[in-house]
Scaffold this active site. Structure first.
Site: not given
Ligand SMILES: O=P(O)(O)OC[C@H]1O[C@@](CO)(OP(=O)(O)O)[C@@H](O)[C@@H]1O
Length: 262
Positions: A16, A93
């Protein structure tokens, strides 16, 4: 007459864009962390670059900073294929346990107190084990490959938006599992955390048609690493302060990179 082999599918692994947490160097609550102003610019450039591809699928972690990135890619896509962002929790994550809400520096200090070494091998209290991160990422990747096998399209171009630790652990499992045959893999460059909005481009081919290669196992695939940690598309940010982040190797960045263990 030899029949022509199908065109290999393409998978982009992308991190990202820069988030507010990345700027502050704090492990913010992942549900709250969003793209920074520079991150918004980065994902626009990533989206513009990827618009040259006929993207057929976009997958993303369900965290806001990843979804914002995936949405920018979809927004720029000039493709005729209707693109929806499919989110999957396996792309999240690593949960960093007691260090959530704390600074990267505090994590590094915690690592040093625990005897030092690689942050990837650091297991803070309550954190997800890196081997579990690898297992979920690998299960996702395998599932995507199986889906691609069933596809009627001549070629699928897949974008997967995820995060630093998660992606590099995925790469680690792909290159070490023995399930895949690797081409153009450079481990010195490959085992590095991905910069924001950078990508690794992989072409995924089947080896089963290659009857001359008797060492090929059924179901084994060829992963051709076409680009590793690509940031060329972010060149437009050269005039921006963000570039500082792209060109300097901070002590944190040094601590984050290196060899990866479970
Ligand atoms: O690349 P920088 O900005 O140093 O950030 C890396 C850190 O960001 C985090 C989030 O705090 O990952 P990500 O942005 O990829 O989600 C950490 O897991 C990782 O250690």
């Amino acid at each position: 007459m030899a029949r022509s082999l199908p065109q290999p599918h393409v998978i982009y692994l992308t991190r990202h864009g820069e988030s507010v947490g990345n700027v502050k160097k704090i492990f913010l609550d992942p549900e709250e962390d969003v793209l920074s102003k520079s991150g918004e610019l980065q994902v626009e450039l990533l989206g513009k670059y990827l618009s040259r591809e006929k993207i057929t699928r976009v997958y993303s972690s369900d965290y806001p900073r990843a979804i914002q990135t995936a949405n920018a890619i979809v927004r720029h896509s000039a493709n005729m294929v209707q693109l929806d962002v499919k989110t999957d929790v396996r792309l999240r994550e690593r949960n960093i346990g007691v260090f959530e809400g704390k600074s990267y520096r505090e994590a590094i200090e915690g690592l040093l107190k625990s005897g030092g070494g690689d942050l990837m091998a650091f297991n803070p209290e309550g954190a997800e084990k890196m081997k579990d991160v690898g297992a979920r990422m690998n299960s996702f990747f395998k599932e995507v490959c199986l889906d691609l096998d069933k596809s009627e399209r001549e070629q699928e171009v897949v974008v997967i938006v995820s995060h630093s630790f998660a992606l590099i652990k995925l790469v680690d499992t792909l290159t070490k599992s023995g399930t895949y045959r690797l081409a153009h893999w450079d481990q010195n460059r490959g085992y590095k955390l991905l910069r924001n909005a950078s990508f690794i481009k992989i072409s995924v081919g089947s080896l089963e048609d290659n009857v001359e290669d008797l060492s090929t196992l059924p179901g084994q695939r060829k992963l051709d690493f076409l680009n590793l940690h690509e940031t060329e598309h972010l060149r437009g940010l050269v005039e921006n302060d963000t570039l500082v982040k792209f060109t300097q190797t901070s002590s944190e960045a040094k601590a984050f990179s290196g060899c990866i263990q479970s």
